[in-house]
Scaffold this motif. Structure first.
Motif, mmCIF file in Angstrom:
data_model
loop_
_atom_site.group_PDB
_atom_site.id
_atom_site.type_symbol
_atom_site.label_atom_id
_atom_site.label_comp_id
_atom_site.label_asym_id
_atom_site.label_seq_id
_atom_site.Cartn_x
_atom_site.Cartn_y
_atom_site.Cartn_z
ATOM 1 N N ALA A 41 0.856 -1.198 0.000
ATOM 2 C CA ALA A 41 0.000 0.000 0.000
ATOM 3 C C ALA A 41 0.886 1.240 0.000
ATOM 4 C CB ALA A 41 -0.914 0.011 1.215
ATOM 5 N N ARG A 356 4.570 -7.774 2.746
ATOM 6 C CA ARG A 356 3.887 -6.560 2.294
ATOM 7 C C ARG A 356 2.649 -6.380 3.164
ATOM 8 N NH1 ARG A 356 6.226 -4.188 -2.307
ATOM 9 N NH2 ARG A 356 5.317 -2.396 -1.192
ATOM 10 N N SER A 357 2.043 -5.191 3.076
ATOM 11 C CA SER A 357 0.844 -4.976 3.890
ATOM 12 C C SER A 357 -0.317 -5.850 3.407
ATOM 13 C CB SER A 357 0.464 -3.494 3.901
ATOM 14 O OG SER A 357 0.454 -2.969 2.598
ATOM 15 N N LYS A 378 10.868 -9.040 8.626
ATOM 16 C CA LYS A 378 9.756 -8.192 9.065
ATOM 17 C C LYS A 378 8.475 -8.811 8.535
ATOM 18 C CE LYS A 378 8.637 -4.029 7.308
ATOM 19 N NZ LYS A 378 8.346 -2.587 7.145
HETATM 20 C C1 LIG Z 1 5.504 -3.545 4.455
HETATM 21 C C2 LIG Z 1 5.406 -2.258 4.101
HETATM 22 O O1 LIG Z 1 4.285 -1.744 3.614
HETATM 23 P P1 LIG Z 1 3.742 -1.928 2.118
HETATM 24 O O2 LIG Z 1 3.693 -3.384 1.843
HETATM 25 O O3 LIG Z 1 2.385 -1.281 2.172
HETATM 26 O O4 LIG Z 1 4.707 -1.225 1.236
HETATM 27 C C3 LIG Z 1 6.547 -1.339 4.242
HETATM 28 O O5 LIG Z 1 6.437 -0.153 3.895
HETATM 29 O O6 LIG Z 1 7.610 -1.752 4.688
#
Ligand SMILES: C=C(OP(=O)(O)O)C(=O)O
Ligand SMILES: [Mg+2]
Length: 401
Positions: A41, A356-357, A378
């Motif tokens: 996102a 990812r989110s 993470k």
């Molecule tokens: C996991 C994250 O978010 P996104 O997948 O929305 O980029 C991030 O920014 O590290």
């Protein structure tokens, strides 16, 4: 044996309820691999292109599937991924979509491992991959692009750096997550969860720091090992390129003030990890901050590097950071992700493997982190699509030791 004989692509749901691409890869000897693309996102400006899943599937069927089936070997990851690049023909996967590419790439790796009878981490990492396991960075409070009306900083992360095992680390993160809920309740702060399962209260960042810091201390006392504190600032989402300031709900900071603010947070909270503290185009500001606090903490580039070796080379040349976030779908194939990790390692950068989110039950990143000896992964703290990876890590550690 690993000759690819069939590839099937379909739309499935991700954790946000959006469609995403799932791939099945079948080999001549009956090897099978299934993988699904995640979706961001707060995406970086320079990421490989994710196409709407139906379009990505149609384009991959038209351009890539025929080239792989009957010709490529799932056990030869570099060959599979170079065929994906050739079939796509662009430098950002905008033809077949990075979502189709990464799903096929990861499914091929799993099919290769299946034929070889080895766990995926062993197939990817080889016999001499090392004996370490990554420390899980768990997202316990969050806002930014992942939740409306919550903190400005996107992710408040905990890192159980002193945990004696993966299992202890995973449970410590879940304990901090639940302690944060207790502390919010004591303060009468109602809240739901953001996209990654972190609490998304309508509080300002300073209150979030207080609460997470207290929760970390309480759980540390309980478990008896050190738990670090980290952040994903997602600086590019805060940065306003017209005013050249970082826009917080209650204040605005120019670049020098942003650097001073983050450096101060590193010192005050003894942060072990800071991701994207600055805008994705500002290598120089990254370098200034790294110069100031890079000996005390990891300064990690996510939107800055987008798992891309060319951007990482720019960063290395300018001493912009000391760590890179690795998200295979940002770049489109496992080979590209491995190349970024290898380049990082050669230059003294740590690699942090990330979800990812928008996620699925896919567990490839848990294997990737173990295969590459990454110091951190993470992947959230709670929620089915997050615990899928965390529980897989526990199983891998259990099998490997
Ligand atoms: C996991 C994250 O978010 P996104 O997948 O929305 O980029 C991030 O920014 O590290
Ligand atoms: Mg990030």
């Amino acid at each position: 044996m690993t000759l690819i004989t069939d590839i099937r692509l379909r739309r499935i749901l991700d954790s946000r309820g959006n469609p995403t691409v799932e791939a099945d890869v079948v080999t001549e000897s009956g090897g099978f691999g299934r993988a699904a693309a995640p979706s961001g996102a707060s995406t970086g400006e320079y990421e490989a292109v994710e196409r709407p899943p139906a379009e990505a599937i149609a384009a991959a069927r038209e351009h890539a599937v025929g080239r792989l089936v009957g010709d490529a070997y799932a056990g030869n990851q570099r060959e599979v991924d170079s065929i994906l690049h050739a079939a796509d023909g662009t430098d950002d996967f905008s033809e077949i979509g990075a979502n189709s590419a990464v799903a096929i790439s990861m499914a091929a790796a799993k099919a290769g491992a299946d034929v070889l009878g080895a766990p995926l981490f062993q197939h990817l990492g080889g016999a001499f991959r090392g004996e370490n396991f990554p420390i899980p960075l768990g997202n316990v409070v969050g806002g930014g692009e992942h939740a409306a009306d919550a903190t400005d900083i996107q992710e408040f992360l905990v890192a159980p750096v002193g945990a004696p095992s993966v299992e202890d680390a995973v449970f410590a993160n879940a304990a901090v997550h639940s302690t944060v809920a207790d502390l919010l309740e004591e303060r009468d702060v109602p809240c739901g969860k953001g996209d990654e399962g972190a609490w998304a209260p309508s509080i300002d960042d300073s209150e979030a720091f207080e609460i997470v810091d207290e929760a970390v201390s309480m759980v540390e006392d309980d478990v008896g090992f050190n738990i670090g504190f980290g952040l994903d600032v997602a600086g590019a989402e805060l940065y306003d390129s017209e005013s050249e300031t970082y826009e917080y709900s209650d204040t605005s900071r120019d670049t020098d003030e942003q650097i001073a603010y983050i450096a101060e947070l590193v010192r005050e909270y003894d942060l072990v990890y800071v991701e994207d503290p600055l805008d994705e185009n500002d290598y120089d500001a990254f370098a200034d901050l790294t110069d100031e606090v890079g000996d005390q903490t990891l300064i990690c580039g996510d939107d800055l590097f987008v798992t891309n070796t060319e951007r990482l080379i720019d960063g290395i040349e300018r001493d912009a950071a000391n760590s890179i976030l690795i998200k295979p779908n940002q770049i489109g194939t496992l080979t590209d992700a491995f190349d970024a990790i290898e380049l990082a390692t050669q230059n003294g950068y740590d690699s942090v493997i990330s979800h990812r989110s928008g996620e699925t039950e896919d567990t490839t990143i848990a294997h990737l982190a173990v295969a590459t000896d990454a110091p951190f992964i993470k992947t959230g703290a709670v929620g089915g699509e997050r615990t899928a990876k965390l529980n897989e890590l526990i199983r891998i550690a259990d099998d490997a030791t």
